[in-house]
Design an enzyme around this catalytic site. Structure first.
Site, short mmCIF file in Angstrom:
data_model
loop_
_atom_site.label_atom_id
_atom_site.label_comp_id
_atom_site.label_asym_id
_atom_site.label_seq_id
_atom_site.Cartn_x
_atom_site.Cartn_y
_atom_site.Cartn_z
CB SER A 9 -0.95 -0.04 1.21
OG SER A 9 -1.97 0.92 1.09
CG HIS B 92 -5.62 -2.52 0.37
ND1 HIS B 92 -4.98 -2.16 -0.80
CD2 HIS B 92 -5.02 -1.81 1.37
CE1 HIS B 92 -4.03 -1.26 -0.52
NE2 HIS B 92 -4.04 -1.04 0.79
#
Length: 274
Positions: free
Chosen positions: A102, A254
């Site tokens: 991320s 994610h």
């Protein structure tokens, strides 16, 4: 046999940075960089797999995890990248494999941009990409007295459990250990002042014209159901990075280090053997 680990803090680039170092003499070193609102904790399932083959350095990017939460540190991607570069130099690491999840992925890209020869290979796990700098009105708000209280209220409203539900495809993985691990750094009020400073320092993600200049071999690993950085972001990033490949993990969100540590480990091993 339990792997030995050296933990500590190092004052580099204006910040007191926490690290975990797993020595493995003569092995290639992987450097792990976590995402926004996260820490080394996010790699707790991946590290035990990696240490059998590699030397591992995991860093808490300021102001997260156990690193210093200072209002003086510059929380730009460029400065975070320079901080990591100095940590790599401190440990005398040559040709590391940079692995970022991320926001950590965007820090990796900044490192590769600032120092093109630092690493031949990098792994981007659902990397932050193409996000613009925050609007000037929001940046100006960060100068308002007590604005850190609004940051605290905003994070409290999101809540750790809600954030985990948004980043995980498999909600059954959420347990007390996970909740406590992600909550711990936010029990210190100093982090909210630091994050307020971060609002004004963040310069946005690297544009395509800069990404096109990165020559390192990059493995992109993405979750099929990523809501934070949707799959089309990974596909665009693959096109912008001239030496890259994209792997898509089915039924994954994610937070792929939480959901798919074994798959990530196998893909990394295969990538580094080539």
């Amino acid at each position: 046999m339990e792997q030995s680990v050296v933990t500590g803090h190092r004052l580099v680039n204006g910040g007191n940075v926490y690290y975990e170092f797993y020595p493995n003499q003569n092995a290639k070193t992987v450097v792990l960089l976590h995402g926004f609102l996260s820490s080394t904790f996010t790699f707790r399932h991946l590290i035990p797999l990696l240490v059998s083959d590699y030397q591992v350095l995991s860093i808490d990017l300021p102001p997260f995890g156990k690193s210093e939460k200072s209002r003086r540190y510059v929380y730009s991607y460029k400065n975070l990248a320079q901080t990591v570069i100095q940590m790599i130099d401190y440990f005398s690491i040559k040709d590391p494999v940079l692995i970022g999840h991320s926001m950590g992925g965007q820090v990796v890209l900044n490192i590769l941009h600032l120092m093109p020869g630092i690493a031949e290979k990098a792994v981007l796990l659902s990397s932050s990409s193409y996000l613009k700098r925050l609007k000037w009105t929001i940046r100006m708000f960060s100068y308002v007295p007590f604005s850190s209280l609004f940051v605290k209220l905003w994070l409290a409203r999101i809540g750790v459990v809600k954030n985990l539900q948004d980043t995980l495809y498999n909600h059954s993985l959420i347990n007390n250990e996970m909740i406590d691990g992600y909550l711990q750094p936010f029990l210190q009020n100093k982090i909210f002042s630091a994050m307020t400073r971060m609002i004004r320092d963040w310069e946005g993600d690297l544009p395509s014209k800069v990404l096109n200049q990165i020559n390192a071999n990059c493995l992109l690993i993405w979750g099929e159901h990523d809501r934070s950085q949707p799959l089309h972001v990974g596909e665009r990033l693959k096109n912008d990075l001239i030496n890259s490949e994209l792997v898509v993990l089915k039924e994954t969100g994610h937070a792929i280090p939480e959901e798919r540590p074994y798959e990530i480990y196998e893909y990394i091993k295969r990538f580094l053997k080539d």
